[in-house]
Design an enzyme around this catalytic site. Structure first.
Site, PDB file in Angstrom:
ATOM      1  N   HIS A 263       0.780  -1.235   0.000  1.00 50.01           N
ATOM      2  CA  HIS A 263       0.000   0.000   0.000  1.00 50.01           C
ATOM      3  C   HIS A 263       0.806   1.276   0.000  1.00 50.01           C
ATOM      4  O   HIS A 263       0.243   2.362  -0.062  1.00 50.01           O
ATOM      5  CB  HIS A 263      -0.931   0.039   1.216  1.00 50.01           C
TER       6      HIS A 263
ATOM      7  N   LYS B 146     -14.103   8.890  -5.621  1.00 47.98           N
ATOM      8  CA  LYS B 146     -15.411   9.242  -5.047  1.00 47.98           C
ATOM      9  C   LYS B 146     -15.851  10.620  -5.525  1.00 47.98           C
ATOM     10  O   LYS B 146     -17.004  10.832  -5.881  1.00 47.98           O
ATOM     11  CB  LYS B 146     -15.336   9.261  -3.516  1.00 47.98           C
TER      12      LYS B 146
HETATM   13  C1  PLP Z   1     -12.007   7.412   0.982  1.00 51.89           C
HETATM   14  C2  PLP Z   1     -11.626   7.784   2.328  1.00 51.89           C
HETATM   15  C3  PLP Z   1     -10.280   8.010   2.629  1.00 51.89           C
HETATM   16  C4  PLP Z   1      -9.166   7.928   1.593  1.00 51.89           C
HETATM   17  O1  PLP Z   1      -8.958   9.212   1.044  1.00 51.89           O
HETATM   18  P1  PLP Z   1      -7.662   9.518   0.133  1.00 51.89           P
HETATM   19  O2  PLP Z   1      -7.888  10.915  -0.348  1.00 51.89           O
HETATM   20  O3  PLP Z   1      -7.680   8.540  -0.982  1.00 51.89           O
HETATM   21  O4  PLP Z   1      -6.483   9.393   1.007  1.00 51.89           O
HETATM   22  C5  PLP Z   1      -9.939   8.367   3.918  1.00 51.89           C
HETATM   23  N1  PLP Z   1     -10.870   8.503   4.873  1.00 51.89           N
HETATM   24  C6  PLP Z   1     -12.182   8.326   4.614  1.00 51.89           C
HETATM   25  C7  PLP Z   1     -13.170   8.510   5.712  1.00 51.89           C
HETATM   26  C8  PLP Z   1     -12.612   7.945   3.346  1.00 51.89           C
HETATM   27  O5  PLP Z   1     -13.902   7.748   3.101  1.00 51.89           O
END
Ligand code: PLP
Length: 701
Positions: free
Chosen positions: A352, A650
Site C-alpha cells: 500500500h 469518489k
Molecule cells: C475514501 C476515504 C479516505 C481515503 O482518502 P484519500 O484521499 O484517498 O487518502 C480516507 N478517509 C475516509 C473517511 C474515506 O472515506
C-alpha cells in the site's frame, strides 16, 4: 413482502429484545430493533448461500486486515436489500422517521483512512459478485479517535462506537481460539520427529463477532469476523481464592488490551509491543479459524491453495506467513517443504505504500521474546532464501532483499518471499514497487508481481450518498450501472445536452445547500452555497500537501487584501483531516487551517469571496455528506508518493473536477477522462525522483 410484514418483525423485536412496544420504546430501541431485523434477514441469506457454496465446493476468499472502515450500516443494508421504502413505511406507521434513525448509529472507525476503506469496499464488491468472502479484523473497543477542534487545535477523544454498533454483531462463542504470546520454545523428539512446544506463554482467548455485509440486491453476503481478546480462563481462581485479587484480574486486563484500541497512525509504522501482539492475535486466530473450517469441509490441508485464497492487506498481517507454517508443521504434521508450498500458494499480498517510514521493521529482540516460535520460523525462511540465492549463482543475496537485516525483521520482504501474488494499488505504484522498492526481489520473482488498481463501491459513494444524482442517472440510462459501473459510459450521449447539464447543475446546487444547512445546524457557521466548493479531504500528511493548498489560499487572501474589488470567483475551501496524535507537523497544519478559517470568517472585506472551513472529525459519514456537494477535488500529493488514492474516485464520480498531480490512480483517471477534463499539474513521478537524485543530500540538513 409488504411493509406490514417488516412492521410486524420490528414490533416483535421490540418486544422480544427490549420488552417494549412501539408506544413505550425509545428511538434508540427502535433503531436497534430495526438493525436486528435486518441482521436476521442477512444471516438467513448467508445460511442459504453457505449451502450453495458447500455444494459447489467453491474457493473462498479470506481478507486479513488490521482495519475495516465500514461506515454506517443501516442505510447501506436497507439500500442493498432494496428495503428502504418498505422500512420507511413500516416505521412511519409506528410514528418513527427512518431518516432520524440513521443518526442513532455511530460511524464505526475501525480504520485510519484509505487502506481500511478499501477493505470495506471489497467486502461489498465480493458480496455483490457472489464470491464467498470473509474479512478478518479486530473488534477494537475504541476505533480511530474522535477529533475535536479546541482553540484551533486538534484534540483526540475516545471513539465510542460499540453501544450502537454492537447490534450488527453476532457473537460466535462456539468458534473461539487460543493465541500464545511470550514464553519460550521447548524441543523434543517424538516418534523420530522434532517437536516444538511454546511453554510459559500468556494465553489469550480470541472470540469472534461476525458482521454480515450485504452486496447489491442482497443476494450475496460477506462476513466480517472481528476478534475480541480476553484472558484465557478469565482469571486465576487459585490466586483469587488466596485473596490475590489484583494479580488475578491483571492478566485479564493485559489480554484485553490487545483489542482495546486501534493505532491511529496512517502510513507510519509503530514499533510497539502491543501493536505486534495485535497483529499476531489477528493472524493466529484467523488462520486457526480458516484451517478448522477447511478441515471440516475438505479434510485435506494439501487442498488449501485450491480452496482458499488468503490475502494480506499491507504487511500488517504478514505474520500470516510464519503462522501458517507453524500451524501446518507443529499442529498438522507437515514437513517444511510441503508446508512452504501450501503457504506460498495460498497467500497473496497487497503493498500500500512506498513511504520508507511506513515500511514495517520489527526489532528482532521484540519478535523473539513475544513470538519465540514464529521467530524461529522467520529465521529459517530467511536462511533458506539466502541459501537459495547464494546457490543460484547470481552473486548471492542482496541486502535489499533480506528478511533479517540490521537486527530487524523486514515485513515487506517477508511478504514478497512468502506470497505467490504481489500487487500495488495503481499502475504507477505497481511499477514503482517493481522498479524501486522491490527491484531485486522482482528480478528473482518477476511472475509474482501484478497490478490491481484500487476502486470504490459506487453503490455507497454514488447511489446512496447522492440519491438525487442517482435518480437522474436512472432516468437517463436506466439502473444497470448499479451492478456494472462501466454502464456509466452511456452518459456520454448527454455531454452537450443542455437540459441534462442544467439539471446536473441544479442537483449540485441542491447538494451544496444541503451541506451548508448541515454545517449551520452542527456549528452555527454559514457558508455560501453559491460559492465554489473546493475540497481536500484525507488524512493529514506531508506528502498529501495540505500545506501547499493552504499557501495558495493565503496568497489569494493577500491578493484580496491588497485589492478588495478584484474580480474573484467566490470560493469556499473545505478541509477534513485527522492527524495521528504524535505527528506534530501535521497537527500544526490543522491549526494553521483553523486559524485561517477564523480569519476568513471574521474579515468582512473578504469573507463573501474567500472562506475556509475545517470540518471536524472527518469520517465516512461526513464524506458521504460532503462529496456530493463538492466541485473541485484536490488531489495534489507529491508525484510518486500517493499509492492510489480513492477519494479522487469518489469525488469525480460525484461530478467534482480534479485538480491534481500525476500521481497514484490520478494517472489512470487522466488517461480515461482526458486533459480537457482534469487540471493536471506538477512534476511526474520520475521527474520528482530525478530532482531528489540531483539534490545534494547534505544541502538539505
Ligand atoms: C475514501 C476515504 C479516505 C481515503 O482518502 P484519500 O484521499 O484517498 O487518502 C480516507 N478517509 C475516509 C473517511 C474515506 O472515506
Amino acid at each position: 413482502m409488504t411493509y406490514e410484514y417488516y412492521r410486524q418483525l420490528i414490533i416483535e423485536k421490540l418486544s422480544g429484545s427490549f420488552a417494549a412496544s412501539p408506544s413505550t420504546a425509545s428511538k434508540e430501541q427502535v433503531y436497534k430493533a430495526t438493525c436486528l431485523v435486518l441482521r436476521d434477514i442477512l444471516i438467513a441469506q448467508k445460511q442459504r448461500n453457505n449451502m450453495e457454496i458447500e455444494k459447489k465446493g467453491l474457493k473462498r476468499v479470506y481478507y486479513l486486515c488490521m482495519e475495516f472502515l465500514v461506515g454506517r450500516s443501516l442505510k447501506n443494508n436497507l439500500f442493498n436489500l432494496g428495503l428502504t421504502d418498505d422500512f420507511d413505511k413500516a416505521l412511519a406507521s409506528i410514528g418513527i422517521d427512518l431518516d432520524e434513525l440513521y443518526d442513532y448509529e455511530a460511524d464505526p472507525g475501525l480504520g485510519n483512512g484509505g487502506l481500511g476503506r478499501l477493505a470495506a469496499c471489497f467486502m461489498d464488491s465480493l458480496a455483490t459478485l457472489g464470491y464467498p468472502a470473509m474479512g478478518f479484523s479486530i473488534r477494537y473497543d475504541y476505533g480511530l479517535f474522535r477529533q475535536k477542534i479546541v482553540e484551533n487545535m486538534q484534540v483526540e477523544l475516545p471513539d465510542l462506537w460499540l453501544p450502537s454498533g454492537e447490534v450488527w454483531m453476532l457473537p460466535r462463542s462456539d468458534k473461539n481460539f487460543k493465541v500464545l504470546l511470550g514464553g519460550y520454545v521447548e524441543t523434543h523428539m517424538e516418534n523420530g520427529k522434532l517437536r516444538f512446544e511454546q511453554k510459559g506463554a500468556e494465553v489469550v482467548e480470541a472470540m469472534p463477532y461476525d458482521v454480515m455485509i450485504s452486496g447489491a440486491d442482497g443476494k450475496g453476503v460477506s462476513v466480517l469476523r472481528l476478534w475480541k481478546a480476553s484472558a484465557y480462563r478469565s482469571f486465576d481462581m487459585q490466586k483469587f481464592s488466596r485473596g490475590d485479587y489484583f494479580t488475578a484480574m491483571r492478566a485479564d486486563s493485559e489480554a484485553e488490551l490487545i483489542s482495546k484500541v486501534l493505532y491511529p497512525s496512517d502510513d507510519h509504522y509503530e514499533g510497539k509491543q502491543l501493536r505486534l501482539s495485535q497483529q499476531y492475535f489477528l493472524v493466529s486466530a484467523s488462520l486457526q479459524s480458516i484451517i478448522k473450517d477447511h478441515i471440516k469441509w475438505y479434510g485435506d490441508l494439501k487442498l488449501l491453495p485450491q480452496k482458499a485464497a488468503i490475502h494480506i492487506n499491507d504487511t500488517h498481517p504478514a505474520l500470516a506467513i510464519p503462522e501458517l507454517m507453524r500451524l501446518l508443521m507443529d499442529e498438522h504434521g507437515f514437513g517444511w517443504d510441503d508446508a512452504w508450498d501450501i503457504t506460498v500458494n495460498t497467500i497473496a499480498y497487497t503493498n500500500h505504500t512506498v513511504l520508507s517510514e511506513a515500511l514495517e521493521k520489527w526489532d528482532i529482540e521484540l519478535v523473539q521474546s513475544r513470538l519465540p516460535r514464529i521467530y524461529m520460523i522467520i529465521s529459517e525462511i530467511d536462511r533458506r532464501f539466502t541459501a537459495q540465492m547464494n546457490a543460484c549463482g547470481k552473486g548471492g543475496i542482496l541486502p535489499s532483499s533480506a528478511i533479517l537485516w540490521d537486527r530487524q525483521v523486514r515485513m515487506a520482504n517477508l511478504s514478497v518471499i512468502g506470497s505467490h501474488s504481489i500487487n500495488g494499488v495503481s499502475e504507477l505504484h505497481s511499477n514503482i514497487i517493481k522498479n524501486n522498492v522491490f527491484k531485486d526481489l522482482y528480478s528473482v520473482f518477476p511472475d509474482r508481481f501484478t497490478n490491481v488498481t484500487n476502486g470504490i463501491a459506487h453503490r455507497r459513494w454514488l447511489c446512496q450518498a447522492n440519491p438525487e444524482l442517482a435518480a437522474f442517472i436512472n432516468e437517463l440510462i436506466g439502473d444497470g450501472y448499479k451492478l456494472d459501473a462501466s454502464e456509466l459510459d452511456k452518459l456520454e450521449k448527454f455531454t452537450s445536452d443542455k437540459t441534462a447539464l442544467k439539471r446536473l447543475g441544479e442537483i449540485k446546487l441542491d447538494n451544496k445547500k444541503a451541506f451548508a444547512q448541515f454545517i449551520k445546524k452542527e456549528t452555527g457557521e454559514e457558508i455560501d452555497p453559491y460559492s465554489r466548493f473546493d475540497v481536500q479531504i484525507k488524512r493529514l500528511h506531508e506528502y498529501k500537501r495540505q500545506l501547499m493548498n493552504v499557501l495558495k489560499i493565503i496568497s489569494y487572501y493577500l491578493e484580496l487584501k491588497d485589492d478588495p474589488n478584484k474580480s474573484f470567483t467566490p470560493q469556499t475551501f473545505i478541509f477534513g483531516a485527522k492527524a495521528a496524535g504524535g505527528y506534530a507537523h501535521a497537527k500544526r497544519v490543522i491549526m494553521l487551517i483553523n486559524c485561517l478559517a477564523k480569519e476568513t470568517a471574521r474579515d468582512a472585506a473578504i469573507r463573501d469571496k474567500l472562506r475556509v472551513l475545517f470540518v471536524e472529525n472527518y469520517n465516512v459519514t461526513l464524506a458521504e455528506r460532503l462529496i456530493p456537494a463538492s466541485e473541485v477535488s484536490e488531489q495534489i500529493s507529491l508525484a510518486g508518493k500517493e499509492a492510489s488514492g480513492t477519494s479522487n474516485m469518489k469525488l469525480m464520480m460525484n461530478g467534482a473536477i480534479t485538480l491534481g498531480t500525476v500521481d497514484g490512480a490520478n494517472v489512470e483517471i487522466l488517461e480515461r477522462v482526458g486533459r480537457e477534463n482534469m487540471f493536471a499539474f506538477g512534476l511526474t513521478a520520475s521527474e520528482a525522483q530525478r530532482v531528489w537524485n540531483e539534490v545534494d543530500a547534505s544541502a538539505l540538513y
